[in-house]
Design an enzyme around this catalytic site. Structure first.
Site, PDB file in Angstrom:
ATOM      1  N   MET A  30       0.969  -1.157   0.078  1.00 45.82           N
ATOM      2  CA  MET A  30       0.040   0.030  -0.065  1.00 45.82           C
ATOM      3  C   MET A  30       0.739   1.323  -0.134  1.00 45.82           C
ATOM      4  O   MET A  30       0.556   2.328   0.610  1.00 45.82           O
ATOM      5  CB  MET A  30      -0.914  -0.042   1.066  1.00 45.82           C
ATOM      6  CG  MET A  30      -1.914  -1.222   1.100  1.00 45.82           C
ATOM      7  SD  MET A  30      -3.549  -1.085   2.065  1.00 45.82           S
ATOM      8  CE  MET A  30      -2.804  -0.812   3.806  1.00 45.82           C
ATOM      9  N   HIS A  37       9.072  -3.522   3.429  1.00 44.16           N
ATOM     10  CA  HIS A  37       8.911  -3.739   2.093  1.00 44.16           C
ATOM     11  C   HIS A  37      10.176  -4.410   1.391  1.00 44.16           C
ATOM     12  O   HIS A  37       9.908  -5.180   0.325  1.00 44.16           O
ATOM     13  CB  HIS A  37       8.138  -2.702   1.605  1.00 44.16           C
ATOM     14  CG  HIS A  37       6.891  -2.232   2.287  1.00 44.16           C
ATOM     15  ND1 HIS A  37       6.851  -1.109   2.938  1.00 44.16           N
ATOM     16  CD2 HIS A  37       5.697  -2.825   2.200  1.00 44.16           C
ATOM     17  CE1 HIS A  37       5.549  -0.932   3.548  1.00 44.16           C
ATOM     18  NE2 HIS A  37       4.697  -2.001   2.932  1.00 44.16           N
ATOM     19  N   ASP A 150       2.211  -9.313   9.599  1.00 45.91           N
ATOM     20  CA  ASP A 150       0.788  -9.581   9.484  1.00 45.91           C
ATOM     21  C   ASP A 150       0.614 -11.023   9.300  1.00 45.91           C
ATOM     22  O   ASP A 150       0.236 -11.444   8.424  1.00 45.91           O
ATOM     23  CB  ASP A 150       0.296  -8.725   8.362  1.00 45.91           C
ATOM     24  CG  ASP A 150       0.713  -7.390   8.214  1.00 45.91           C
ATOM     25  OD1 ASP A 150       0.481  -6.517   9.318  1.00 45.91           O
ATOM     26  OD2 ASP A 150       1.269  -6.750   7.327  1.00 45.91           O
ATOM     27  N   SER A 185       6.554  -0.729  10.299  1.00 48.23           N
ATOM     28  CA  SER A 185       5.197  -0.648   9.558  1.00 48.23           C
ATOM     29  C   SER A 185       5.226   1.103   9.164  1.00 48.23           C
ATOM     30  O   SER A 185       5.784   1.718   9.502  1.00 48.23           O
ATOM     31  CB  SER A 185       4.353  -0.599  10.785  1.00 48.23           C
ATOM     32  OG  SER A 185       2.984  -0.105  10.600  1.00 48.23           O
TER      33      SER A 185
END
Ligand code: PAF
Length: 281
Positions: A30, A37, A150, A185
């Site tokens: 996102m 990431h 997650d 995060s």
């Protein structure tokens, strides 16, 4: 790196690679990219000839509109990082491209999506599986990479892929942490300096649980130790502390005889943080 904003543009690029027999990895995001990431991207570039990353702030997985609006958007910086990391194409669709007028299909893992963290965030996992299924259909990747942080999301996606016979292999990637232990995060940048420090209680309580488990403590002992520690932090509001059997995702109890997964979520101000740890006896 190609920047594609429509499905047809992206499909053309991918068809060219596929015609040359190249393998394809996918990293869905996102945006607001951080080292967590980029470790997914590093795994994808290591394993595949070509890598597609996606940047799409998916409205259907947010409960509160305010949370969706507050989600950080940093497209230029994200693209620069992806390019530097060797990503071949980035897909940045609009909401209308992904959710065309009149669409009505949803994808949901009916049990797994509505238990544990799914109860804290109703509709969240349905939004995740619906968008990830769309992205899988568009990209047709051989492999896709998701963070273990997650933990329930990773398991929900694995279940969807298994149940719907999707041909994409799912790879879980270890949680990346700041030097002091805070799980990385995109939400961390929204923490106040005081909440940023208070947020460390999550990783500390997981480390404490791991120590306890090594002394023969039960699942209930771990649950008590974690909740006591988080509840003692005045800036934290504990939302969930779930301990599951890693293989089945059933709630664990009693002596720890097989690998368990601990999933935490807590609010610090208006920022919800997650953390997770697997413990093998
Ligand atoms: O983990 C995320 O960033 C999102 O939930 C995902 C998988 C990209 C779906 O929107």
């Amino acid at each position: 790196m190609q920047i594609c904003r429509t499905i047809s543009e992206l499909r053309k690029v991918i068809a060219m690679w596929r015609a040359q027999g190249q393998t394809l990895g996918l990293v869905t995001t996102m945006g607001a990219l951080h080292a967590g990431h980029m470790s997914l991207v590093a795994n994808a570039t290591r394993d595949n000839d070509r890598v597609v990353a996606t940047i799409f702030v998916n409205p259907t997985q947010f409960g509160e509109k305010a949370d969706l609006d507050a989600y950080p958007r940093t497209e230029d910086e994200d693209c620069a990082q992806l390019q530097a990391a060797g990503v071949d194409a980035v897909f940045i669709p609009s909401v209308d491209e992904m959710y065309p007028d009149g669409e009505e299909t949803i994808v949901e893992t009916t049990r797994l999506a509505n238990m544990l963290h799914g109860k804290v965030r109703p509709g969240h996992f349905r939004g995740v599986t619906t968008i990830v299924a769309k992205l899988f259909n568009i990209v047709g990747a051989d492999a896709a990479y998701f963070g273990e942080k997650d933990y329930q999301q990773l398991n929900v996606i694995r279940k969807m892929v298994r149940d719907l016979h999707m041909p994409t292999n799912i790879h879980g990637v270890t949680t990346m942490r700041e030097r002091d232990g805070l799980a990385m995060s995109s939400r961390n940048v929204r923490l106040t300096p005081e909440d940023r420090i208070a947020g460390l209680v999550l990783s500390r309580s997981l480390a404490q649980a791991e120590k306890l488990a090594a002394t023969g403590a039960t699942v209930e002992d771990l649950q008590t130790a974690i909740t006591d520690m988080i509840n003692a932090e005045p800036r934290a509001t504990l939302r969930a502390c779930d301990i599951v059997v890693a293989d089945t995702f059933e709630l664990a109890s009693g002596p720890i005889t097989e690998t368990i997964g601990i999933m935490l979520s807590a609010e610090f101000g208006d920022v919800l943080l997650l953390d997770q740890r697997e413990i093998t006896p």
